[in-house]
Design a protein around this motif. Structure first.
Motif, PDB file in Angstrom:
ATOM      1  N   UNK A  83     -14.468   2.875 -26.129  1.00  0.00           N
ATOM      2  CA  UNK A  83     -14.922   1.948 -27.170  1.00  0.00           C
ATOM      3  C   UNK A  83     -13.769   1.038 -27.562  1.00  0.00           C
ATOM      4  N   UNK A  84     -13.996  -0.244 -27.436  1.00  0.00           N
ATOM      5  CA  UNK A  84     -12.963  -1.199 -27.793  1.00  0.00           C
ATOM      6  C   UNK A  84     -12.914  -1.382 -29.306  1.00  0.00           C
ATOM      7  N   UNK A  85     -11.714  -1.406 -29.870  1.00  0.00           N
ATOM      8  CA  UNK A  85     -11.604  -1.598 -31.317  1.00  0.00           C
ATOM      9  C   UNK A  85     -12.128  -2.972 -31.725  1.00  0.00           C
ATOM     10  N   UNK A  86     -12.771  -2.981 -32.866  1.00  0.00           N
ATOM     11  CA  UNK A  86     -13.297  -4.247 -33.372  1.00  0.00           C
ATOM     12  C   UNK A  86     -12.148  -5.199 -33.694  1.00  0.00           C
ATOM     13  N   UNK A  87     -12.281  -6.409 -33.250  1.00  0.00           N
ATOM     14  CA  UNK A  87     -11.222  -7.401 -33.476  1.00  0.00           C
ATOM     15  C   UNK A  87     -11.799  -8.571 -34.251  1.00  0.00           C
ATOM     16  N   UNK A  88     -11.183  -8.828 -35.354  1.00  0.00           N
ATOM     17  CA  UNK A  88     -11.621  -9.944 -36.182  1.00  0.00           C
ATOM     18  C   UNK A  88     -10.552 -11.019 -36.148  1.00  0.00           C
ATOM     19  N   UNK A  89     -10.939 -12.160 -35.680  1.00  0.00           N
ATOM     20  CA  UNK A  89      -9.986 -13.251 -35.580  1.00  0.00           C
ATOM     21  C   UNK A  89     -10.297 -14.129 -34.377  1.00  0.00           C
ATOM     22  N   UNK A  90      -9.503 -15.125 -34.179  1.00  0.00           N
ATOM     23  CA  UNK A  90      -9.721 -16.076 -33.088  1.00  0.00           C
ATOM     24  C   UNK A  90      -9.084 -15.575 -31.804  1.00  0.00           C
ATOM     25  N   UNK A  91      -9.802 -15.720 -30.705  1.00  0.00           N
ATOM     26  CA  UNK A  91      -9.286 -15.369 -29.394  1.00  0.00           C
ATOM     27  C   UNK A  91      -9.026 -16.642 -28.602  1.00  0.00           C
ATOM     28  N   UNK A  95     -10.884 -21.128 -28.692  1.00  0.00           N
ATOM     29  CA  UNK A  95     -10.265 -22.437 -28.840  1.00  0.00           C
ATOM     30  C   UNK A  95     -11.107 -23.506 -28.143  1.00  0.00           C
ATOM     31  N   UNK A  96     -10.989 -24.739 -28.571  1.00  0.00           N
ATOM     32  CA  UNK A  96     -11.686 -25.830 -27.854  1.00  0.00           C
ATOM     33  C   UNK A  96     -11.222 -25.884 -26.395  1.00  0.00           C
ATOM     34  N   UNK A  97     -12.103 -26.347 -25.530  1.00  0.00           N
ATOM     35  CA  UNK A  97     -11.789 -26.382 -24.095  1.00  0.00           C
ATOM     36  C   UNK A  97     -10.541 -27.200 -23.800  1.00  0.00           C
ATOM     37  N   UNK A  98     -10.363 -28.300 -24.554  1.00  0.00           N
ATOM     38  CA  UNK A  98      -9.189 -29.137 -24.299  1.00  0.00           C
ATOM     39  C   UNK A  98      -7.902 -28.373 -24.591  1.00  0.00           C
ATOM     40  N   UNK A  99      -7.913 -27.514 -25.632  1.00  0.00           N
ATOM     41  CA  UNK A  99      -6.719 -26.722 -25.949  1.00  0.00           C
ATOM     42  C   UNK A  99      -6.515 -25.624 -24.918  1.00  0.00           C
ATOM     43  N   UNK A 100      -7.599 -25.005 -24.456  1.00  0.00           N
ATOM     44  CA  UNK A 100      -7.477 -23.981 -23.425  1.00  0.00           C
ATOM     45  C   UNK A 100      -6.850 -24.566 -22.168  1.00  0.00           C
ATOM     46  N   UNK A 101      -7.327 -25.728 -21.761  1.00  0.00           N
ATOM     47  CA  UNK A 101      -6.769 -26.383 -20.578  1.00  0.00           C
ATOM     48  C   UNK A 101      -5.315 -26.771 -20.805  1.00  0.00           C
ATOM     49  N   UNK A 102      -5.008 -27.220 -22.019  1.00  0.00           N
ATOM     50  CA  UNK A 102      -3.640 -27.615 -22.332  1.00  0.00           C
ATOM     51  C   UNK A 102      -2.690 -26.429 -22.213  1.00  0.00           C
ATOM     52  N   UNK A 103      -3.136 -25.263 -22.660  1.00  0.00           N
ATOM     53  CA  UNK A 103      -2.311 -24.052 -22.561  1.00  0.00           C
ATOM     54  C   UNK A 103      -2.180 -23.623 -21.103  1.00  0.00           C
ATOM     55  N   UNK A 104      -3.275 -23.696 -20.365  1.00  0.00           N
ATOM     56  CA  UNK A 104      -3.243 -23.285 -18.965  1.00  0.00           C
ATOM     57  C   UNK A 104      -2.355 -24.195 -18.131  1.00  0.00           C
ATOM     58  N   UNK A 105      -2.215 -25.440 -18.560  1.00  0.00           N
ATOM     59  CA  UNK A 105      -1.333 -26.364 -17.854  1.00  0.00           C
ATOM     60  C   UNK A 105       0.136 -25.975 -18.008  1.00  0.00           C
ATOM     61  N   UNK A 106       0.441 -25.116 -18.978  1.00  0.00           N
ATOM     62  CA  UNK A 106       1.818 -24.661 -19.176  1.00  0.00           C
ATOM     63  C   UNK A 106       2.205 -23.553 -18.203  1.00  0.00           C
ATOM     64  N   UNK A 107       1.214 -22.976 -17.527  1.00  0.00           N
ATOM     65  CA  UNK A 107       1.495 -21.935 -16.538  1.00  0.00           C
ATOM     66  C   UNK A 107       2.077 -22.580 -15.293  1.00  0.00           C
ATOM     67  N   UNK A 117      -7.981 -16.408 -14.960  1.00  0.00           N
ATOM     68  CA  UNK A 117      -9.372 -16.697 -14.655  1.00  0.00           C
ATOM     69  C   UNK A 117     -10.216 -15.458 -14.469  1.00  0.00           C
ATOM     70  N   UNK A 118      -9.581 -14.301 -14.233  1.00  0.00           N
ATOM     71  CA  UNK A 118     -10.313 -13.055 -14.048  1.00  0.00           C
ATOM     72  C   UNK A 118     -10.619 -12.354 -15.358  1.00  0.00           C
ATOM     73  N   UNK A 119     -10.115 -12.888 -16.460  1.00  0.00           N
ATOM     74  CA  UNK A 119     -10.312 -12.258 -17.764  1.00  0.00           C
ATOM     75  C   UNK A 119     -11.746 -12.425 -18.249  1.00  0.00           C
ATOM     76  N   UNK A 120     -12.295 -13.611 -18.095  1.00  0.00           N
ATOM     77  CA  UNK A 120     -13.638 -13.896 -18.588  1.00  0.00           C
ATOM     78  C   UNK A 120     -14.276 -14.964 -17.706  1.00  0.00           C
ATOM     79  N   UNK A 121     -15.619 -14.953 -17.602  1.00  0.00           N
ATOM     80  CA  UNK A 121     -16.296 -15.940 -16.744  1.00  0.00           C
ATOM     81  C   UNK A 121     -15.975 -17.381 -17.116  1.00  0.00           C
ATOM     82  N   UNK A 122     -15.913 -17.669 -18.434  1.00  0.00           N
ATOM     83  CA  UNK A 122     -15.630 -19.047 -18.833  1.00  0.00           C
ATOM     84  C   UNK A 122     -14.216 -19.468 -18.448  1.00  0.00           C
ATOM     85  N   UNK A 123     -13.271 -18.517 -18.471  1.00  0.00           N
ATOM     86  CA  UNK A 123     -11.906 -18.837 -18.050  1.00  0.00           C
ATOM     87  C   UNK A 123     -11.823 -19.010 -16.537  1.00  0.00           C
TER      88      UNK A 123
END
Length: 222
Positions: A83-91, A95-107, A117-123
Motif C-alpha cells: 500500500x502506497x502512503x497517501x501523498x498530498x501535494x503537487x507531483x 505541473x503544466x506540460x510546458x514546465x515538464x518539458x522545460x525540466x526534461x530539457x535539463x537532462x 518516461x517509464x514512470x508514467x504513461x503521460x511522461x
C-alpha cells in the motif's frame, strides 16, 4: 558436500522466524526475500532429490518440514499487497506540460530521459518529444558528426532519438563540468570561467580557452 554447505548457510540466514516476521511487518525488500527463499528452496530440493539423503545432517523429515516452512513463507509474501502512503501535494505530472518539458530539457543523458518516461504513461509521451532528442544530439555532438549518422523515421523525418543512441556508440559525448577553468593564451594565467584577471591583451576574451580536467592535467606533463 558443497550443496550442503551452501544450503546450511542460507538456512542460517533465512530460517529465522524473527527475521521473517520483521519483513512481513515492514513490507520492505519483499522481492529480494522472495528470490532468496526461492534459491534456498531450490537448493534444498537438489539436496533431497538429486544428491541424496547421505549428505543431509539430521532426519529427512526435518528437512521436508523446513521446505514446507519455506513454501508457507512464500505464500505469505505473495499475498502481501503493498500500500502506497497517501501523498498530498503537487507531483511532477501535476505541473503544466510546458514546465515538464522545460525540466526534461535539463537532462543531459538520454538514459535518464528514457527512465523518466517509464514512470508514467503521460511522461512516456513527453519523453518521445523530437525536440528533446534533437537538443541532446546538438548538445553532445557536432553538426558534422550528426550529418554522418542521419536516421530517418518511417514518416521520412529525422529520428533524433535513434540518432542519439547511434551517436553515443560512435563518438564520445561532450564532457560536463560544474565549473570551467580557462587558460589565457596571452598571459598564461588560469582562472575560473566568469572571473576576470588583469590581462594586458587588447581583447582578453578572445585569448581565453576552456580547459577540461584532462587538459589541466596535461599542463603538468613535460
Amino acid at each position: 558436500m558443497n550443496y550442503d554447505v551452501a544450503a546450511k548457510k542460507r538456512k542460517k540466514d533465512l530460517l529465522n522466524n524473527k527475521t521473517k516476521i520483521q519483513f512481513l511487518e515492514d513490507q520492505q525488500n519483499i522481492r529480494l526475500i522472495r528470490e532468496l527463499l526461492q534459491t534456498l528452496y531450490t537448493s534444498l530440493c537438489t539436496l533431497v532429490q538429486r544428491v541424496g539423503k547421505s549428505v543431509l545432517v539430521g532426519n529427512i523429515n526435518m528437512w521436508v518440514h523446513r521446505m514446507e516452512t519455506i513454501l508457507h513463507w512464500q505464500q505469505q509474501l505473495n499475498s502481501i499487497q503493498i500500500t502506497r502512503p497517501a501523498f498530498k501535494g503537487m507531483t511532477f505530472t501535476d505541473l503544466p506540460l510546458c514546465l515538464q518539458l522545460n525540466i526534461m530539457q535539463r537532462l543531459t543523458d538520454g538514459r535518464d530521459l528514457v527512465s523518466l518516461g517509464q514512470v508514467a504513461p503521460e511522461l512516456q509521451v513527453l519523453s518521445e518529444d523530437r525536440l528533446l532528442w534533437k537538443k541532446l544530439c546538438q548538445y553532445h555532438f557536432t553538426d558534422r558528426q550528426i550529418r554522418k549518422r542521419i536516421i530517418l523515421s518511417e514518416k521520412g523525418l529525422l529520428d533524433w532519438k535513434k540518432m542519439y543512441f547511434k551517436l553515443i556508440r560512435c563518438y564520445p559525448r561532450k564532457e560536463q563540468y560544474g565549473d570551467t577553468l580557462q587558460l589565457c593564451r596571452h598571459c598564461h594565467i588560469l582562472s575560473w570561467k566568469g572571473t576576470d584577471h588583469p590581462c594586458t591583451a587588447n581583447n582578453p576574451e578572445s585569448c581565453s580557452t576552456s580547459l577540461s580536467p584532462q587538459d589541466f592535467i596535461n599542463l603538468f606533463r613535460f
